[in-house]
Design an enzyme around this catalytic site. Sequence first.
Site, PDB file in Angstrom:
ATOM      1  N   LEU A  40     -29.884 -49.238  -6.770  1.00 16.09           N
ATOM      2  CA  LEU A  40     -29.105 -50.315  -6.157  1.00 16.09           C
ATOM      3  C   LEU A  40     -29.697 -50.677  -4.789  1.00 16.09           C
ATOM      4  O   LEU A  40     -30.576 -49.986  -4.283  1.00 16.09           O
ATOM      5  CB  LEU A  40     -27.645 -49.862  -6.020  1.00 16.09           C
ATOM      6  CG  LEU A  40     -26.957 -49.475  -7.333  1.00 16.09           C
ATOM      7  CD1 LEU A  40     -25.586 -48.840  -7.058  1.00 16.09           C
ATOM      8  CD2 LEU A  40     -26.792 -50.710  -8.239  1.00 16.09           C
ATOM      9  N   GLY A  42     -30.995 -53.818  -3.904  1.00 14.02           N
ATOM     10  CA  GLY A  42     -31.760 -55.064  -3.915  1.00 14.02           C
ATOM     11  C   GLY A  42     -33.090 -54.996  -3.189  1.00 14.02           C
ATOM     12  O   GLY A  42     -33.665 -53.916  -3.002  1.00 14.02           O
ATOM     13  N   THR A  43     -33.554 -56.173  -2.768  1.00  8.34           N
ATOM     14  CA  THR A  43     -34.821 -56.277  -2.051  1.00  8.34           C
ATOM     15  C   THR A  43     -34.764 -55.435  -0.782  1.00  8.34           C
ATOM     16  O   THR A  43     -35.699 -54.674  -0.470  1.00  8.34           O
ATOM     17  CB  THR A  43     -35.062 -57.755  -1.642  1.00  8.34           C
ATOM     18  OG1 THR A  43     -35.026 -58.568  -2.814  1.00  8.34           O
ATOM     19  CG2 THR A  43     -36.381 -57.931  -0.927  1.00  8.34           C
ATOM     20  N   CYS A  44     -33.676 -55.578  -0.064  1.00  9.93           N
ATOM     21  CA  CYS A  44     -33.550 -54.959   1.258  1.00  9.93           C
ATOM     22  C   CYS A  44     -33.824 -53.454   1.236  1.00  9.93           C
ATOM     23  O   CYS A  44     -34.684 -52.960   1.957  1.00  9.93           O
ATOM     24  CB  CYS A  44     -32.148 -55.248   1.784  1.00  9.93           C
ATOM     25  SG  CYS A  44     -31.738 -54.395   3.289  1.00  9.93           S
ATOM     26  N   HIS A 445     -26.423 -49.220  33.895  1.00  8.72           N
ATOM     27  CA  HIS A 445     -27.742 -49.151  34.538  1.00  8.72           C
ATOM     28  C   HIS A 445     -28.305 -47.750  34.358  1.00  8.72           C
ATOM     29  O   HIS A 445     -27.561 -46.781  34.530  1.00  8.72           O
ATOM     30  CB  HIS A 445     -27.599 -49.466  36.020  1.00  8.72           C
ATOM     31  CG  HIS A 445     -28.884 -49.284  36.773  1.00  8.72           C
ATOM     32  ND1 HIS A 445     -29.911 -50.201  36.711  1.00  8.72           N
ATOM     33  CD2 HIS A 445     -29.322 -48.267  37.569  1.00  8.72           C
ATOM     34  CE1 HIS A 445     -30.911 -49.778  37.452  1.00  8.72           C
ATOM     35  NE2 HIS A 445     -30.592 -48.602  37.977  1.00  8.72           N
TER      36      HIS A 445
HETATM   37  P1  FAD Z   1     -31.584 -59.230  -2.811  1.00  7.65           P
HETATM   38  O1  FAD Z   1     -31.605 -58.137  -1.827  1.00  7.65           O
HETATM   39  O2  FAD Z   1     -32.863 -59.890  -3.160  1.00  7.65           O
HETATM   40  O3  FAD Z   1     -30.911 -58.623  -4.099  1.00  7.65           O
HETATM   41  C1  FAD Z   1     -30.740 -59.372  -5.264  1.00  7.65           C
HETATM   42  C2  FAD Z   1     -30.650 -58.438  -6.441  1.00  7.65           C
HETATM   43  O4  FAD Z   1     -30.300 -59.206  -7.576  1.00  7.65           O
HETATM   44  C3  FAD Z   1     -31.960 -57.748  -6.800  1.00  7.65           C
HETATM   45  O5  FAD Z   1     -31.801 -56.349  -6.793  1.00  7.65           O
HETATM   46  C4  FAD Z   1     -32.307 -58.270  -8.179  1.00  7.65           C
HETATM   47  O6  FAD Z   1     -32.883 -57.280  -9.019  1.00  7.65           O
HETATM   48  C5  FAD Z   1     -30.945 -58.681  -8.701  1.00  7.65           C
HETATM   49  N1  FAD Z   1     -31.010 -59.730  -9.736  1.00  7.65           N
HETATM   50  C6  FAD Z   1     -31.814 -60.824  -9.790  1.00  7.65           C
HETATM   51  N2  FAD Z   1     -31.553 -61.544 -10.911  1.00  7.65           N
HETATM   52  C7  FAD Z   1     -30.560 -60.889 -11.547  1.00  7.65           C
HETATM   53  C8  FAD Z   1     -29.847 -61.128 -12.756  1.00  7.65           C
HETATM   54  N3  FAD Z   1     -30.072 -62.193 -13.529  1.00  7.65           N
HETATM   55  N4  FAD Z   1     -28.886 -60.244 -13.125  1.00  7.65           N
HETATM   56  C9  FAD Z   1     -28.609 -59.162 -12.349  1.00  7.65           C
HETATM   57  N5  FAD Z   1     -29.244 -58.897 -11.214  1.00  7.65           N
HETATM   58  C10 FAD Z   1     -30.210 -59.745 -10.820  1.00  7.65           C
HETATM   59  N6  FAD Z   1     -33.827 -58.952   6.233  1.00  7.65           N
HETATM   60  C11 FAD Z   1     -33.262 -58.486   7.380  1.00  7.65           C
HETATM   61  O7  FAD Z   1     -32.168 -58.920   7.732  1.00  7.65           O
HETATM   62  N7  FAD Z   1     -33.887 -57.535   8.148  1.00  7.65           N
HETATM   63  C12 FAD Z   1     -35.093 -57.036   7.816  1.00  7.65           C
HETATM   64  O8  FAD Z   1     -35.630 -56.182   8.524  1.00  7.65           O
HETATM   65  C13 FAD Z   1     -35.721 -57.514   6.638  1.00  7.65           C
HETATM   66  N8  FAD Z   1     -36.917 -57.034   6.255  1.00  7.65           N
HETATM   67  C14 FAD Z   1     -37.497 -57.489   5.099  1.00  7.65           C
HETATM   68  C15 FAD Z   1     -38.744 -56.996   4.760  1.00  7.65           C
HETATM   69  C16 FAD Z   1     -39.361 -57.435   3.596  1.00  7.65           C
HETATM   70  C17 FAD Z   1     -40.719 -56.892   3.237  1.00  7.65           C
HETATM   71  C18 FAD Z   1     -38.692 -58.364   2.754  1.00  7.65           C
HETATM   72  C19 FAD Z   1     -39.340 -58.818   1.468  1.00  7.65           C
HETATM   73  C20 FAD Z   1     -37.455 -58.863   3.086  1.00  7.65           C
HETATM   74  C21 FAD Z   1     -36.844 -58.430   4.280  1.00  7.65           C
HETATM   75  N9  FAD Z   1     -35.602 -58.922   4.680  1.00  7.65           N
HETATM   76  C22 FAD Z   1     -35.035 -58.475   5.853  1.00  7.65           C
HETATM   77  C23 FAD Z   1     -34.862 -59.918   3.885  1.00  7.65           C
HETATM   78  C24 FAD Z   1     -33.754 -59.222   3.065  1.00  7.65           C
HETATM   79  O9  FAD Z   1     -34.340 -58.232   2.257  1.00  7.65           O
HETATM   80  C25 FAD Z   1     -33.024 -60.242   2.209  1.00  7.65           C
HETATM   81  O10 FAD Z   1     -32.554 -61.299   3.030  1.00  7.65           O
HETATM   82  C26 FAD Z   1     -31.830 -59.598   1.522  1.00  7.65           C
HETATM   83  O11 FAD Z   1     -32.241 -58.526   0.706  1.00  7.65           O
HETATM   84  C27 FAD Z   1     -31.082 -60.629   0.680  1.00  7.65           C
HETATM   85  O12 FAD Z   1     -30.016 -60.017   0.048  1.00  7.65           O
HETATM   86  P2  FAD Z   1     -29.416 -60.562  -1.331  1.00  7.65           P
HETATM   87  O13 FAD Z   1     -28.303 -59.646  -1.665  1.00  7.65           O
HETATM   88  O14 FAD Z   1     -29.156 -62.007  -1.225  1.00  7.65           O
HETATM   89  O15 FAD Z   1     -30.600 -60.412  -2.389  1.00  7.65           O
END
Ligand code: FAD
Length: 466
Positions: A40, A42-44, A445
Amino acid sequence: MPEYTYDLLVIGAGPGGYVAAIRAAQLGLKVACAEPRETLGGTCLNVGCIPSKALLHGSELFEEASHGTLAKFGVKTGKVELDLATLQSEKASAVKELTGGIEFLFKKNKVEWLKGAATFKDAHSVDIAGKSVTAKNIVIATGSSVTPLPGVEVDNDKGIIVDSTGALTLAKVPQHLVVIGGGVIGLELGSVWRRLGAKVTVVEFLDALLPGMDGEVRKEAAKIFRKQGMELKLGAKVTGATVKGKKATLTLEPSAGGASETLEADCVLVAIGRRPNTEGLGLANIGLELNPRGQIETDHSFATQVPGVWAIGDVIPGPMLAHKAEDEGIAVAENIAGLIGIVNHDVIPGVVYTMPEVAGVGLTEEAARERGEIKIGKFPMMANSRAKTNREGEGFVKVIADAASDRVLGVWCIASVAGTMIAEAALGMEFGATSEDIAYTCHAHPTHSEAIKEAAMAVSGKPIHI
Ligand code: FAD
Ligand code: NAI
């Protein structure tokens, strides 16, 4: 028999989706969350914020020990060596602990994890791994993925042309890393590999780094990154790439057109932005249309045009940031539960976790000037006693206030701990603070945060320490 299997189904378990699921469960709803990844978060948690910060921290320690300020403070080190495999495994441990933590929170809050990708059949039913699931409300929180660059094919397995996910797992330090895109990912991951020993060249289409940030901050950041040894090719675009053996050759030309040149690298990072994940969701089955940028539009409560279907996070307009997604997750859950959930999109801080960090909240000077008369106060970190003592004098704080009301419209900082400092600016702005409110608030400070107070004092021309 209840009409639906769940009160709420959340699609995607990133910071938007998992937070929405947990908050809805806390509010008494029967909740499931569909997520095909093995873990679990996601991208983050898996390939974004968390692993990148582990590498940023480790590489910062390495640089500090190799040629940082340790000796200045009397800390003698022997020969410093990099053990990249250990750094990578420490990063993997952090990811495992944090993704496992979300699984624990799901169990604790009785959120059911349905493993698989969800596809809409109609507005209240989806297919997940061959099973049909119904829910009264469905939140789309599918996030975003890397925008591809035509002519520059990413192959993370080969490790020569990679995206951010590939750049987080390189098995060796490249000799020459070319980063395409001088945005947040390019500068953070470019910094990681530069600190670990790579020569880094950043090719940016625009004339300045970090689009969306304050102009003065963008200029100063470029100066600092150049001083650190990054080569910046601004106003240039990559038009193609070929890979031969273990080397890539890139063709570059000025963004405005002109003679092309080539650039050789043993690693190329494509970081030109991210795009919303909507493919495979079956949106046509529910008649949900995308805007021209491929995003799902919602109203202020995060409801889409299809009753019962909501959307949050990277898949909707706004900055692609984890904390924005999380706040929207809480708000959408509260709205679905019959409460009032609000996100103030005018006050979303942004932080680039380089050294020094670059952070901002609210309007840039350029945007504020377009809106009306403003006053600006600036304070250099060199004049902040704590930063100076720590030998962290690079950067400044800038407070932008409305000329008539003195209300703070934006705050920008470059400082070693800018990401932490910006929180008070966001809080102040959320409460409608004037620059005077911040200037007359007692700050401990010696702290870096005193620079925010002094910049606020400078708005009315009365800083003490410059
Ligand atoms: P996501 O985290 O992308 O999660 C979406 C999830 O949905 C994924 O796990 C995916 O598998 C799932 N999914 C997709 N399609 C389906 C489907 N059809 N059915 C079921 N599940 C599905 N942001 C910050 O604020 N601070 C940071 O330091 C930062 N660093 C980052 C570094 C990198 C290298 C990257 C790539 C991004 C970074 N970000 C950062 C951005 C941040 O990761 C994203 O803004 C954030 O994860 C978005 O959250 P979300 O829940 O919208 O989507
Ligand atoms: P970005 O939008 O920050 O930067 C992409 C850069 O690439 C821009 O400067 C753009 O002008 C440039 N570009 C576009 N096409 C180009 C081309 N053909 N040649 C050269 N340059 C080109 O996107 P990035 O860095 O990929 O990050 C994606 C998202 O992830 C961002 O929206 C960001 O919000 C999020 N993120 C946030 C982090 C944080 O909060 N610390 C860290 C990493 C990512």
